[in-house]
Design a protein around this motif. Sequence first.
Motif, PDB file in Angstrom:
ATOM      1  N   LEU A  25       4.776  13.050   5.979  1.00  0.00           N
ATOM      2  CA  LEU A  25       3.454  13.144   6.679  1.00  0.00           C
ATOM      3  C   LEU A  25       3.420  14.247   7.609  1.00  0.00           C
ATOM      4  O   LEU A  25       2.522  15.034   7.693  1.00  0.00           O
ATOM      5  CB  LEU A  25       2.672  12.051   7.137  1.00  0.00           C
ATOM      6  CG  LEU A  25       1.456  12.153   7.702  1.00  0.00           C
ATOM      7  CD1 LEU A  25       0.463  12.587   6.877  1.00  0.00           C
ATOM      8  CD2 LEU A  25       1.029  10.832   8.206  1.00  0.00           C
ATOM      9  N   PHE A  67      -3.126  13.604  13.440  1.00  0.00           N
ATOM     10  CA  PHE A  67      -2.209  12.385  13.250  1.00  0.00           C
ATOM     11  C   PHE A  67      -3.194  11.124  13.163  1.00  0.00           C
ATOM     12  O   PHE A  67      -3.281  10.545  12.256  1.00  0.00           O
ATOM     13  CB  PHE A  67      -1.511  12.295  14.313  1.00  0.00           C
ATOM     14  CG  PHE A  67      -0.424  11.083  13.934  1.00  0.00           C
ATOM     15  CD1 PHE A  67       0.711  11.239  13.184  1.00  0.00           C
ATOM     16  CD2 PHE A  67      -0.667   9.764  14.485  1.00  0.00           C
ATOM     17  CE1 PHE A  67       1.585  10.204  12.886  1.00  0.00           C
ATOM     18  CE2 PHE A  67       0.137   8.792  14.174  1.00  0.00           C
ATOM     19  CZ  PHE A  67       1.124   8.887  13.424  1.00  0.00           C
ATOM     20  N   ARG A  68      -3.977  11.210  14.044  1.00  0.00           N
ATOM     21  CA  ARG A  68      -5.174  10.047  13.999  1.00  0.00           C
ATOM     22  C   ARG A  68      -6.238   9.904  12.623  1.00  0.00           C
ATOM     23  O   ARG A  68      -6.341   8.947  12.109  1.00  0.00           O
ATOM     24  CB  ARG A  68      -6.138  10.095  15.256  1.00  0.00           C
ATOM     25  CG  ARG A  68      -5.617   9.667  16.549  1.00  0.00           C
ATOM     26  CD  ARG A  68      -6.380   9.287  17.587  1.00  0.00           C
ATOM     27  NE  ARG A  68      -6.020   9.017  18.953  1.00  0.00           N
ATOM     28  CZ  ARG A  68      -5.815   7.771  19.203  1.00  0.00           C
ATOM     29  NH1 ARG A  68      -5.785   6.763  18.569  1.00  0.00           N
ATOM     30  NH2 ARG A  68      -5.305   7.454  20.378  1.00  0.00           N
ATOM     31  N   SER A 116       2.708   4.822  17.281  1.00  0.00           N
ATOM     32  CA  SER A 116       1.639   4.109  16.510  1.00  0.00           C
ATOM     33  C   SER A 116       2.381   3.312  15.778  1.00  0.00           C
ATOM     34  O   SER A 116       2.023   2.320  15.035  1.00  0.00           O
ATOM     35  CB  SER A 116       0.879   4.981  15.568  1.00  0.00           C
ATOM     36  OG  SER A 116       1.562   5.743  14.707  1.00  0.00           O
ATOM     37  N   ARG A 176       3.749   9.372  16.099  1.00  0.00           N
ATOM     38  CA  ARG A 176       4.397   8.316  15.294  1.00  0.00           C
ATOM     39  C   ARG A 176       5.147   7.310  15.861  1.00  0.00           C
ATOM     40  O   ARG A 176       4.878   6.166  15.301  1.00  0.00           O
ATOM     41  CB  ARG A 176       5.342   9.294  13.991  1.00  0.00           C
ATOM     42  CG  ARG A 176       6.093   8.364  12.956  1.00  0.00           C
ATOM     43  CD  ARG A 176       7.098   9.204  12.337  1.00  0.00           C
ATOM     44  NE  ARG A 176       7.998   8.139  11.369  1.00  0.00           N
ATOM     45  CZ  ARG A 176       9.018   8.620  10.843  1.00  0.00           C
ATOM     46  NH1 ARG A 176       9.543   9.468  11.304  1.00  0.00           N
ATOM     47  NH2 ARG A 176       9.723   7.732  10.009  1.00  0.00           N
ATOM     48  N   THR A 217      -3.882   9.189   9.594  1.00  0.00           N
ATOM     49  CA  THR A 217      -3.149   7.618   9.750  1.00  0.00           C
ATOM     50  C   THR A 217      -4.158   6.584  10.019  1.00  0.00           C
ATOM     51  O   THR A 217      -4.024   5.437   9.549  1.00  0.00           O
ATOM     52  CB  THR A 217      -2.043   7.492  10.550  1.00  0.00           C
ATOM     53  OG1 THR A 217      -2.671   7.661  11.748  1.00  0.00           O
ATOM     54  CG2 THR A 217      -1.005   8.505  10.378  1.00  0.00           C
ATOM     55  N   LEU A 267       3.073   4.380  12.625  1.00  0.00           N
ATOM     56  CA  LEU A 267       2.465   4.775  11.557  1.00  0.00           C
ATOM     57  C   LEU A 267       3.131   5.946  10.895  1.00  0.00           C
ATOM     58  O   LEU A 267       3.567   6.966  11.754  1.00  0.00           O
ATOM     59  CB  LEU A 267       1.147   4.908  11.561  1.00  0.00           C
ATOM     60  CG  LEU A 267       0.160   3.810  12.068  1.00  0.00           C
ATOM     61  CD1 LEU A 267      -1.196   4.043  12.240  1.00  0.00           C
ATOM     62  CD2 LEU A 267       0.372   2.414  11.180  1.00  0.00           C
ATOM     63  N   GLY A 268       3.099   6.360   9.498  1.00  0.00           N
ATOM     64  CA  GLY A 268       3.341   7.647   9.094  1.00  0.00           C
ATOM     65  C   GLY A 268       4.740   7.671   8.829  1.00  0.00           C
ATOM     66  O   GLY A 268       5.697   6.866   9.326  1.00  0.00           O
ATOM     67  N   ASP A 269       5.258   8.756   8.110  1.00  0.00           N
ATOM     68  CA  ASP A 269       6.586   8.975   7.889  1.00  0.00           C
ATOM     69  C   ASP A 269       6.813  10.399   8.042  1.00  0.00           C
ATOM     70  O   ASP A 269       5.998  11.445   8.436  1.00  0.00           O
ATOM     71  CB  ASP A 269       7.135   8.411   6.508  1.00  0.00           C
ATOM     72  CG  ASP A 269       6.279   9.123   5.404  1.00  0.00           C
ATOM     73  OD1 ASP A 269       5.713  10.175   5.523  1.00  0.00           O
ATOM     74  OD2 ASP A 269       6.238   8.604   4.251  1.00  0.00           O
ATOM     75  N   TRP A 294      -5.144   5.706  12.633  1.00  0.00           N
ATOM     76  CA  TRP A 294      -4.755   5.135  13.850  1.00  0.00           C
ATOM     77  C   TRP A 294      -6.057   5.129  14.982  1.00  0.00           C
ATOM     78  O   TRP A 294      -6.399   6.221  15.275  1.00  0.00           O
ATOM     79  CB  TRP A 294      -3.511   5.999  14.583  1.00  0.00           C
ATOM     80  CG  TRP A 294      -2.957   5.315  15.667  1.00  0.00           C
ATOM     81  CD1 TRP A 294      -2.901   3.885  16.156  1.00  0.00           C
ATOM     82  CD2 TRP A 294      -2.211   5.946  16.815  1.00  0.00           C
ATOM     83  NE1 TRP A 294      -2.224   3.794  16.982  1.00  0.00           N
ATOM     84  CE2 TRP A 294      -1.802   4.856  17.955  1.00  0.00           C
ATOM     85  CE3 TRP A 294      -1.901   7.328  16.983  1.00  0.00           C
ATOM     86  CZ2 TRP A 294      -1.057   5.331  18.936  1.00  0.00           C
ATOM     87  CZ3 TRP A 294      -1.216   7.839  18.342  1.00  0.00           C
ATOM     88  CH2 TRP A 294      -0.880   6.508  19.096  1.00  0.00           C
TER      89      TRP A 294
END
Length: 259
Positions: A95, A45-46, A88, A85, A49, A90-92, A51
Motif C-alpha cells: 500500500l 494514508f488516512r 495506526s 503505518r 486505510t 494499518l496497511g502494508d 484511519w
Amino acid sequence: IASVMQSISLADELTLEAAPTAEQDEVLCAGVPGENLAARALELFRKATGWDGPPLRLQIDKRIAVAAGLGGGSADAAATLRLARAASGLGDEDLLFVLAEELGADVPAQVIPGRWLASGAGELLQVLPDPVSPLGVLVLAQTEPLSTAEVYAAADRLGLARDAFSLRAHLKTQGQAFELGASLPRDIELLHNDLQAAAIELCPEIGQALKQAEQAGAEIAFVSGSGPTVVGVFARANGLARAERATAGLAGREPAALA
C-alpha cells in the motif's frame, strides 16, 4: 527515467505525535512555505486505510536543502507513510508503494531506504545491492533553489532527452553495473545526469561547484536530480574521511559544504 537512487546519511528528522488542541492533522516545517508533500502523504494514508484516529502533529526538522534536487520533500513524504503505518497499525508495504507513486516520482524509491534503480515515472523499481564499501559524499548546495519543472522544460528545449530505445539500454547497463554492490560503475559515464546541462543553463554557478568538487578530490562530481546541488563521490578507501577533509578545505563557502 533511468535513475540510481541512493540513500545517504543526510536526513531530515520527523516526529509524529498527538495534536490534542488541533481539529485536524497539522504539519510543522520551519522554512518551507506552502503545502508540504508530507501533509499530502498523511491525508492519502488516512483515505486509503480509513484511519480515523485523533488529529496528529507532524514536526519536520529540515536538514536537507529545499528544492535542491536531493529528494528531501519526497523523503519526508515516504517517511510520513512509514510513520502513519506504524502509528495506526494499518496497511502494508504494498500500500505504501501505491500511495508513494501517487505522491511523486522520487517517493517510491524512498519507501524503503537503500539503493534502487528507478524507471518509468519513478514507480518501477529494481533493488540494487548496497555498496560493498561505504561512500563518502560531498554535498555542495546553492543559495537559490531550482524549479524541477523549469529544469525539465529547459532539457526539452535543449534536446537532452534520450529516445525510448537508448533509455531502456541504459537502464539495463546501469543495473548490471551495480548488481554486485559496486561503489561506482567502471564506466563512470553511467552516472551522467542528462539534466545537468539544463540546470547549468538556469544556474551557471553550478559550474563552479562542479570544479570545487573535482578539485577537492572526488572521483566523480555531478548535479543531483534536477539541481542545483552538486554531489562529489569519494568511493575509494576512507571515502567519508576524504569527503570531510574536502569540506574543511571549503570552509567559508555559502551554503556550507557537507560530508
